[in-house]
Design a protein around this motif. Sequence first.
Motif, PDB file in Angstrom:
ATOM      1  N   SER A   1       9.367  -3.775   6.184  1.00 14.80           N
ATOM      2  CA  SER A   1       8.522  -2.752   6.792  1.00 14.80           C
ATOM      3  C   SER A   1       7.964  -3.250   8.122  1.00 14.80           C
TER       4      SER A   1
ATOM      5  N   ALA B   1      12.114   8.533   1.775  1.00 16.52           N
ATOM      6  CA  ALA B   1      12.083   7.071   1.896  1.00 16.52           C
ATOM      7  C   ALA B   1      12.902   6.413   0.790  1.00 16.52           C
TER       8      ALA B   1
ATOM      9  N   ARG C   1       8.124  13.058   1.818  1.00 15.28           N
ATOM     10  CA  ARG C   1       8.290  11.789   2.530  1.00 15.28           C
ATOM     11  C   ARG C   1       8.733  10.693   1.573  1.00 15.28           C
TER      12      ARG C   1
ATOM     13  N   ASP D   1       5.014   4.744   4.201  1.00 12.18           N
ATOM     14  CA  ASP D   1       6.328   5.079   3.631  1.00 12.18           C
ATOM     15  C   ASP D   1       6.909   3.913   2.829  1.00 12.18           C
TER      16      ASP D   1
END
Length: 301
Positions: free
Chosen positions: A136, A25, A21, A75
């Motif tokens: 985010s 990212a 992950r 993330d």
Amino acid sequence: MATPDPRDHDVQARLTRWRTRADAALAAALDGVEGTEPRLLAAMRHAVLLGGKRMRPLLAYAAGHACGASEEALDAPAAAVELVHAYSLVHDDLPAMDDDALRRGQPTVHVAFDEATAILTGDALQALAFSVLAQSALPDARRVAMLAELATASGAAGMCGGQAFDLAATGAGSITLDSLERLHALKTGALLRAAVRLGAIAAGADAATRRALDDFADALGLAFQIRDDLLDVESNSATLGKTAGKDAAQDKATFPALIGLDASRARLRTLAQHMDDALAGCGGDTAPLAALGSRAIERDH
């Protein structure tokens, strides 16, 4: 520190998934950079995507997991802290700093490209880190808290300040153990602690849990640096992926140089126990954090 059972496939599988992950990212963050001069973007990708332990993003995922955050919520902080770490390595390798030609088994950015491009690469990666956090999907208060945490950890009161202390101590002769520990609490420990804090902030952890996680992160940061110092003495460039033996050659202030190899190993054992004790004060599933603590102490590169 009690070594996690190597048969604990769930923990190892979780860490492997988080690394995947984090890599995704990071790649997405770099793919999202638009209108950039191609050589600069190539250098940024060289600095970020050619491997590495990914200890900092893994700590963000593990701390957030222990506090109940979703992987999706972690993330951005995981990618952001690794982008800051990557920028710091690019600048650390420059001729004006450690003057190293090898990083992660590859030519350093200023060698693969040029010194001016390396400086710009570090600057651009740092800016990208804060952009990733700012964009985010986390609640505003948590995003602002994470931005403040990462800024403090990477600036004069953290990583940059620690690097300045390191430059001042190099070749300066005697240094006290307290001063050496303070130096590395800033240079190495601040960003590792920030990774843990980012995960806790993303999860909305309570104050008591965050204090326990801070205690764990402080012990881990110092242990990570002592292990680095030992590896520089005991390992080789092929295994490390960077130039071995440079600390002594540059008269760096290190734990083996100050207190010796045996005392450095004993200090690692003490710090391992501190990590165990700190995690005992946390709720949730701390097995991944324990595994990362063991990894920091037992790694060979």
